[in-house]
Write a protein that holds these residues in place. Structure first.
Motif, mmCIF file in Angstrom:
data_model
loop_
_atom_site.group_PDB
_atom_site.id
_atom_site.type_symbol
_atom_site.label_atom_id
_atom_site.label_comp_id
_atom_site.label_asym_id
_atom_site.label_seq_id
_atom_site.Cartn_x
_atom_site.Cartn_y
_atom_site.Cartn_z
ATOM 1 N N VAL A 87 6.793 1.129 -13.499
ATOM 2 C CA VAL A 87 8.225 1.357 -13.350
ATOM 3 C C VAL A 87 8.996 0.584 -14.413
ATOM 4 O O VAL A 87 8.500 -0.382 -14.997
ATOM 5 N N ARG A 88 10.227 1.037 -14.619
ATOM 6 C CA ARG A 88 11.121 0.376 -15.566
ATOM 7 C C ARG A 88 12.433 0.068 -14.844
ATOM 8 O O ARG A 88 12.969 0.912 -14.108
ATOM 9 N N LEU A 89 12.932 -1.144 -15.028
ATOM 10 C CA LEU A 89 14.208 -1.527 -14.452
ATOM 11 C C LEU A 89 15.289 -1.247 -15.486
ATOM 12 O O LEU A 89 15.296 -1.851 -16.557
ATOM 13 N N THR A 90 16.174 -0.309 -15.171
ATOM 14 C CA THR A 90 17.218 0.094 -16.107
ATOM 15 C C THR A 90 18.585 -0.214 -15.504
ATOM 16 O O THR A 90 18.701 -0.466 -14.296
ATOM 17 N N PRO A 91 19.658 -0.202 -16.303
ATOM 18 C CA PRO A 91 21.000 -0.413 -15.744
ATOM 19 C C PRO A 91 21.344 0.597 -14.654
ATOM 20 O O PRO A 91 22.113 0.299 -13.745
ATOM 21 N N GLY A 92 20.770 1.809 -14.733
ATOM 22 C CA GLY A 92 21.058 2.828 -13.736
ATOM 23 C C GLY A 92 20.188 2.748 -12.499
ATOM 24 O O GLY A 92 20.394 3.482 -11.541
ATOM 25 N N GLY A 93 19.182 1.858 -12.504
ATOM 26 C CA GLY A 93 18.305 1.723 -11.351
ATOM 27 C C GLY A 93 16.845 1.738 -11.744
ATOM 28 O O GLY A 93 16.479 1.453 -12.893
ATOM 29 N N LEU A 94 16.006 2.105 -10.794
ATOM 30 C CA LEU A 94 14.554 2.082 -10.976
ATOM 31 C C LEU A 94 14.060 3.462 -11.379
ATOM 32 O O LEU A 94 14.451 4.474 -10.793
ATOM 33 N N THR A 95 13.196 3.511 -12.384
ATOM 34 C CA THR A 95 12.623 4.783 -12.811
ATOM 35 C C THR A 95 11.179 4.562 -13.244
ATOM 36 O O THR A 95 10.760 3.420 -13.471
ATOM 37 N N ASP A 152 0.774 -1.228 0.000
ATOM 38 C CA ASP A 152 0.000 0.000 0.000
ATOM 39 C C ASP A 152 0.811 1.287 0.000
ATOM 40 O O ASP A 152 1.272 1.731 -1.031
ATOM 41 N N ASP A 153 0.992 1.914 1.187
ATOM 42 C CA ASP A 153 1.608 3.231 1.205
ATOM 43 C C ASP A 153 3.068 3.186 0.771
ATOM 44 O O ASP A 153 3.632 4.189 0.355
ATOM 45 N N ALA A 154 3.715 2.006 0.849
ATOM 46 C CA ALA A 154 5.094 1.905 0.361
ATOM 47 C C ALA A 154 5.135 2.038 -1.156
ATOM 48 O O ALA A 154 6.021 2.699 -1.708
ATOM 49 N N ILE A 155 4.176 1.438 -1.842
ATOM 50 C CA ILE A 155 4.100 1.591 -3.295
ATOM 51 C C ILE A 155 3.822 3.050 -3.643
ATOM 52 O O ILE A 155 4.455 3.630 -4.527
ATOM 53 N N TYR A 156 2.885 3.655 -2.931
ATOM 54 C CA TYR A 156 2.547 5.057 -3.183
ATOM 55 C C TYR A 156 3.780 5.934 -2.971
ATOM 56 O O TYR A 156 4.098 6.817 -3.769
ATOM 57 N N SER A 157 4.511 5.689 -1.886
ATOM 58 C CA SER A 157 5.686 6.497 -1.573
ATOM 59 C C SER A 157 6.804 6.292 -2.588
ATOM 60 O O SER A 157 7.489 7.248 -2.961
ATOM 61 N N LEU A 158 6.992 5.053 -3.019
ATOM 62 C CA LEU A 158 8.033 4.772 -4.006
ATOM 63 C C LEU A 158 7.720 5.475 -5.322
ATOM 64 O O LEU A 158 8.597 6.100 -5.932
ATOM 65 N N HIS A 159 6.483 5.385 -5.770
ATOM 66 C CA HIS A 159 6.092 6.081 -6.991
ATOM 67 C C HIS A 159 6.317 7.586 -6.846
ATOM 68 O O HIS A 159 6.806 8.249 -7.775
ATOM 69 N N ASP A 160 5.979 8.127 -5.688
ATOM 70 C CA ASP A 160 6.128 9.564 -5.483
ATOM 71 C C ASP A 160 7.602 9.968 -5.503
ATOM 72 O O ASP A 160 7.964 11.005 -6.058
ATOM 73 N N LEU A 161 8.457 9.159 -4.904
ATOM 74 C CA LEU A 161 9.897 9.443 -4.923
ATOM 75 C C LEU A 161 10.408 9.513 -6.354
ATOM 76 O O LEU A 161 11.118 10.450 -6.740
ATOM 77 N N LEU A 162 10.064 8.521 -7.164
ATOM 78 C CA LEU A 162 10.521 8.484 -8.551
ATOM 79 C C LEU A 162 9.960 9.668 -9.334
ATOM 80 O O LEU A 162 10.641 10.234 -10.202
ATOM 81 N N TYR A 163 8.727 10.051 -9.028
ATOM 82 C CA TYR A 163 8.108 11.193 -9.713
ATOM 83 C C TYR A 163 8.866 12.478 -9.380
ATOM 84 O O TYR A 163 9.110 13.323 -10.242
ATOM 85 N N ARG A 164 9.232 12.639 -8.117
ATOM 86 C CA ARG A 164 9.909 13.859 -7.697
ATOM 87 C C ARG A 164 11.346 13.930 -8.209
ATOM 88 O O ARG A 164 11.831 14.995 -8.580
ATOM 89 N N LEU A 165 12.036 12.806 -8.212
ATOM 90 C CA LEU A 165 13.436 12.813 -8.633
ATOM 91 C C LEU A 165 13.586 12.907 -10.147
ATOM 92 O O LEU A 165 14.530 13.510 -10.658
ATOM 93 N N GLU A 203 14.650 10.753 -12.150
ATOM 94 C CA GLU A 203 15.872 10.096 -12.594
ATOM 95 C C GLU A 203 15.940 8.737 -11.910
ATOM 96 O O GLU A 203 15.299 8.516 -10.882
ATOM 97 N N PRO A 204 16.701 7.791 -12.467
ATOM 98 C CA PRO A 204 16.753 6.450 -11.867
ATOM 99 C C PRO A 204 17.307 6.478 -10.444
ATOM 100 O O PRO A 204 18.218 7.241 -10.133
ATOM 101 N N VAL A 205 16.737 5.633 -9.585
ATOM 102 C CA VAL A 205 17.241 5.439 -8.227
ATOM 103 C C VAL A 205 17.964 4.096 -8.196
ATOM 104 O O VAL A 205 17.369 3.069 -8.537
ATOM 105 N N PRO A 206 19.240 4.056 -7.798
ATOM 106 C CA PRO A 206 19.973 2.785 -7.753
ATOM 107 C C PRO A 206 19.236 1.758 -6.906
ATOM 108 O O PRO A 206 18.673 2.079 -5.850
ATOM 109 N N PHE A 207 19.262 0.511 -7.359
ATOM 110 C CA PHE A 207 18.495 -0.533 -6.688
ATOM 111 C C PHE A 207 18.928 -0.716 -5.238
ATOM 112 O O PHE A 207 18.105 -1.005 -4.373
ATOM 113 N N ASP A 208 20.228 -0.554 -4.959
ATOM 114 C CA ASP A 208 20.688 -0.776 -3.587
ATOM 115 C C ASP A 208 20.214 0.302 -2.634
ATOM 116 O O ASP A 208 20.335 0.163 -1.418
ATOM 117 N N GLN A 209 19.635 1.406 -3.176
ATOM 118 C CA GLN A 209 19.118 2.470 -2.324
ATOM 119 C C GLN A 209 17.594 2.438 -2.206
ATOM 120 O O GLN A 209 17.032 3.080 -1.319
#
Length: 562
Positions: free
Chosen positions: A344-352, A293-306, A308-314
Motif C-alpha cells: 500500500v501507499r499512503l497518499t494525501p488522498g488516503g490509502l491506495t 489475517d482476514d482484515a489485511i486480506y479484506s483491506l487489500h481486496d477493497l483497494l483492489y476493487r475501488l 482509488e484512494p480510500v480516506p484514512f478516516d474511513q
C-alpha cells in the motif's frame, strides 16, 4: 469486534433467557453491544442509556448494517429483550428502563425508513450494497485464508448467482509492464530486509530457537549492524519464501542465493507473489495485534476493487465491518507496516495500492482460480479504442495519462490529430470531448489536420478555437457557432457535474456564461441542449443566471427538443 465485557454479557444473557424461558436473539443483541462499545463509549452493561438506543437504531445501524427495512422490528425486539435483562439483573434502575422502553416506542416506527435511507450509508455499506451484498454478517467477505484452490474455484463457479462481496466479479485492472513491477519490487523494504537477514544469519553461522524463531540477541545485532527495523518479520518472510532453510536449528541460505537486486525478473516476481500471500496469512506477524489475517486480506481486496484512494478516516470503519478478524488497535501503525511491506501507499488522498501491490494481488487471485481480468493496453490500439478505453476505464489518472502519452509518442502530431478527430466525427459530445482534449495537447505541427476539420459542422468550432488559441490564422466564430460551442463544452461536463454538483456550481459561478448568453442558448440545435440547461438551472449559484437557464430550457422543450 467483540470485547471481553460483551462476551460476559452474552453469556449472562443466555443463562437469564434459559431461566426465564425467554427466547433471546443472541446475535442481534451482541451486535447492539458491539456497536455501542465501538462508537458510543459503552464499556459495561450499566452504561446503556435511552439515548444509546436512539443513536444505535437511527444512526449506527443505518450507517453500518446492510439489512432490509423489514428487519427493523427484529432489531427493536432484541433491544427490548436487552432492556429487560438489564433491569432484572440490576444493571439499570426501573425508571431508566421505563425511559428506554419509551424511547423504543418512539423510534421503532422510524427505523425502517432510516435503514432505507441511502444518504445514511457508511462507505463500506455503500460499497457492498452497490455490488449486491445482502448483509455484512453473512460470513467472510472474501475467500478464507488457507482455503484450497479447489474450494475457492468451487465457490467461484458454483455461486455465480451469489450476491455476497466475495463472489462479486473483480473489476478489470491496468497493470504496469512486468519490468517496471520487478524494478519496484526490488525496492520493497521488507523483501530486501528478508534477503539481508537470511544472508547474515547464514554467513554468521547463527542458529534459531527450536521453534524456528529469531534469537533476541541476533535480532538486536541485525538492527544495530544492518539497520533492519523489523528483523523478526524479515526472518519469517525469508523462511516462508525459501530464501533460507534450517539444518536442525542452523540457518543455511538457499542454493545459489542471490541478493534481490541481482535476481532475474521472473524470480523477483515469484518472490513478490509469495510476499503478498504471506501478508494475508500472517497478519499478526506483519502488524502485531493491530490488523490481523482476514482484515489485511479484506483491506487489500477493497483497494483492489475501488482502484482509488480510500480516506484514512474511513479505513478503520471499513475494517470494523468486515468481521471478527478485523481487529484494529493502532491503525496508523498497521498501515505503516503494510507500507513497509510494499503493498500500500499512503497518499494525501488516503490509502491506495501500489502498482506492484495490485499486480501481486491479481496474480494471487488468478492462482486461486478467480476471474481477475486485465484491461487492454490503451496505447496499443487505434484512436477509437483509446477514446473508448478512456471513457470506460477505472484506472487512476496517472495511469491513463501515461497511456495517452505513449499513444501520442507513436505518431506524429499531425497523424495523431487526424486519427483522433476522424474517430469522433458525428459522435456524442462526451466522446468528441475526449478527442478534442487530447488534440489540445498538440503543438503547431498538428495544424494541417485540425484545419481540415473546419468543414465539419460539429468539429469546426473546436478547430477554430484550437487555431486561434495558438495565434494561427482562423475564421471568426459566428454567433450561432459560439452558442453551439458553449453548449457542447458544457455537455462534456455533464457526468462530472452529476457526480459532484457542488463543485460544478462553484466552477460555473467563477467562469460560467452570463445570463444574457444563457437566455439565447434555447435556439441551439444540440442533442444535449435541454440536459445542459436543466443542469444550469439547478446548480448555478447566481439566481438570475439559474432563472435564465430554466426559462431557456422551457423554450427549448417548447420547440420539441428533448
Amino acid at each position: 469486534m467483540s470485547i471481553e465485557w460483551v462476551n460476559r454479557a452474552i453469556d449472562g444473557l443466555r443463562v437469564w433467557g434459559n431461566e426465564k424461558g425467554v427466547e433471546v436473539d443472541v446475535d442481534e443483541v451482541r451486535l447492539l453491544c458491539d456497536y455501542a462499545s465501538d462508537y458510543l463509549e459503552v464499556h459495561e452493561l450499566g452504561d446503556f442509556r435511552p439515548g444509546t438506543f436512539e443513536e444505535l437504531l437511527l444512526e449506527i445501524y443505518p450507517r453500518k448494517v446492510i439489512a432490509p427495512p423489514e428487519t427493523a422490528p427484529e432489531t427493536v425486539a432484541a433491544a427490548r429483550t436487552l432492556i429487560e435483562f438489564l433491569v432484572e439483573t440490576g444493571e439499570i434502575a426501573t425508571k431508566a428502563a421505563a425511559r428506554m422502553r419509551a424511547t423504543l416506542d418512539r423510534i421503532g416506527p422510524e427505523m425502517p425508513a432510516a435503514l432505507a435511507d441511502t444518504s445514511k450509508f457508511g462507505m463500506a455499506k455503500s460499497i457492498f450494497s452497490a455490488i449486491g451484498a445482502d448483509s455484512l454478517e453473512l460470513g467472510d467477505p472474501l475467500p478464507v485464508q488457507g482455503a484450497t484452490t479447489e474450494a475457492v474455484r468451487d465457490t467461484a463457479t458454483l455461486d455465480e448467482d451469489c450476491d455476497c462481496p466475495g463472489c462479486a466479479p473483480l473489476p478489470p485492472v491496468r497493470l504496469a509492464p512486468a519490468a517496471e513491477i520487478a524494478a519496484a519490487v526490488r525496492e520493497v523494504p521488507l523483501l530486501r530486509d528478508a534477503h539481508t537477514v537470511a544472508a547474515w544469519l547464514a554467513d554468521q553461522n547463527r542458529t534459531t530457537t527450536v521453534r524456528k524463531a529469531l534469537r533476541v540477541k541476533d535480532a538486536r545485532l541485525i538492527t544495530q549492524e544492518l539497520g533492519v527495523a523489523r528483523p523478526a518479520l524479515a526472518w519469517r518472510l525469508a523462511l516462508e519464501l525459501g530464501l533460507a532453510d534450517l539444518a536442525g536449528t542452523a540457518v543455511v541460505k538457499e542454493p545459489g542465493f542471490r541478493p534481490l537486486h541481482a535476481r532475474a525478473q521472473e524470480d523477483v516476481l515469484d518472490l513478490w507473489v509469495g510476499t503478498v500471500e504471506f501478508l494475508g496469512e500472517e497478519g499478526r506477524e506483519v502488524t502485531g495485534e493491530t490488523l490481523v489475517d482476514d482484515a489485511i486480506y479484506s483491506l487489500h481486496d477493497l483497494l483492489y476493487r475501488l482502484q482509488e484512494p480510500v480516506p484514512f478516516d474511513q479505513v478503520g470503519d471499513y475494517l470494523r465491518e468486515v468481521g471478527d478478524g478485523g481487529l484494529v488497535e493502532d491503525l496508523p501503525a498497521a498501515l505503516a507496516a503494510l507500507s513497509y511491506a510494499g503493498t500500500v501507499r499512503l497518499t494525501p488522498g488516503g490509502l491506495t495500492l501500489t502498482e506492484h501491490g495490485q499486480w501481486g494481488l491479481r496474480e494471487m487471485y488468478d492462482e486461486l482460480g478467480l476471474d481477475a481480468p486485465v484491461s487492454a493496453d490503451l496505447a496499443a490500439g487505434d484512436a477509437e479504442s483509446l477514446i473508448t478505453g478512456l471513457l470506460n476505464d477505472w484506472s487512476p489518472d496517472d495511469v491513463t495519462e501515461r497511456d495517452v502519452d505513449r499513444w501520442l509518442s507513436a505518431r506524429s502530431p499531425a497523424d495523431a490529430a487526424a486519427e483522433l478527430l476522424a474517430a469522433v466525427a458525428g459522435a456524442p459530445a462526451q466522446v468528441r470531448g475526449v478527442a478534442v482534449t487530447i488534440v489540445d495537447r498538440l503543438g503547431h505541427a498538428a495544424e494541417p489536420s485540425v484545419r481540415d476539420r473546419l468543414s465539419d459542422p460539429e468539429l469546426r468550432p473546436h478547430a477554430i478555437h484550437w487555431l486561434s488559441s495558438r495565434g494561427l490564422d482562423a475564421p471568426p466564430l459566428t454567433e450561432d457557432e459560439m452558442l453551439w460551442f458553449t453548449v457542447d463544452m458544457l455537455a462534456l461536463a455533464l457526468p462530472a457535474a452529476e457526480a459532484d454538483p457542488e463543485r460544478f456550481a462553484e466552477n460555473m459561478g467563477a467562469s460560467g456564461p452570463p445570463p444574457e448568453v444563457i437566455e439565447d442558448l434555447w435556439r441551439v440545435e444540440h442533442p444535449d441542449l435541454v440536459a445542459v440547461l436543466e443542469l444550469l438551472g439547478q446548480t448555478l449559484p447566481d439566481d438570475m443566471a439559474a432563472k435564465a437557464a430554466r426559462k431557456a430550457a422551457f423554450k427549448a422543450r417548447s420547440r420539441g427538443i428533448r
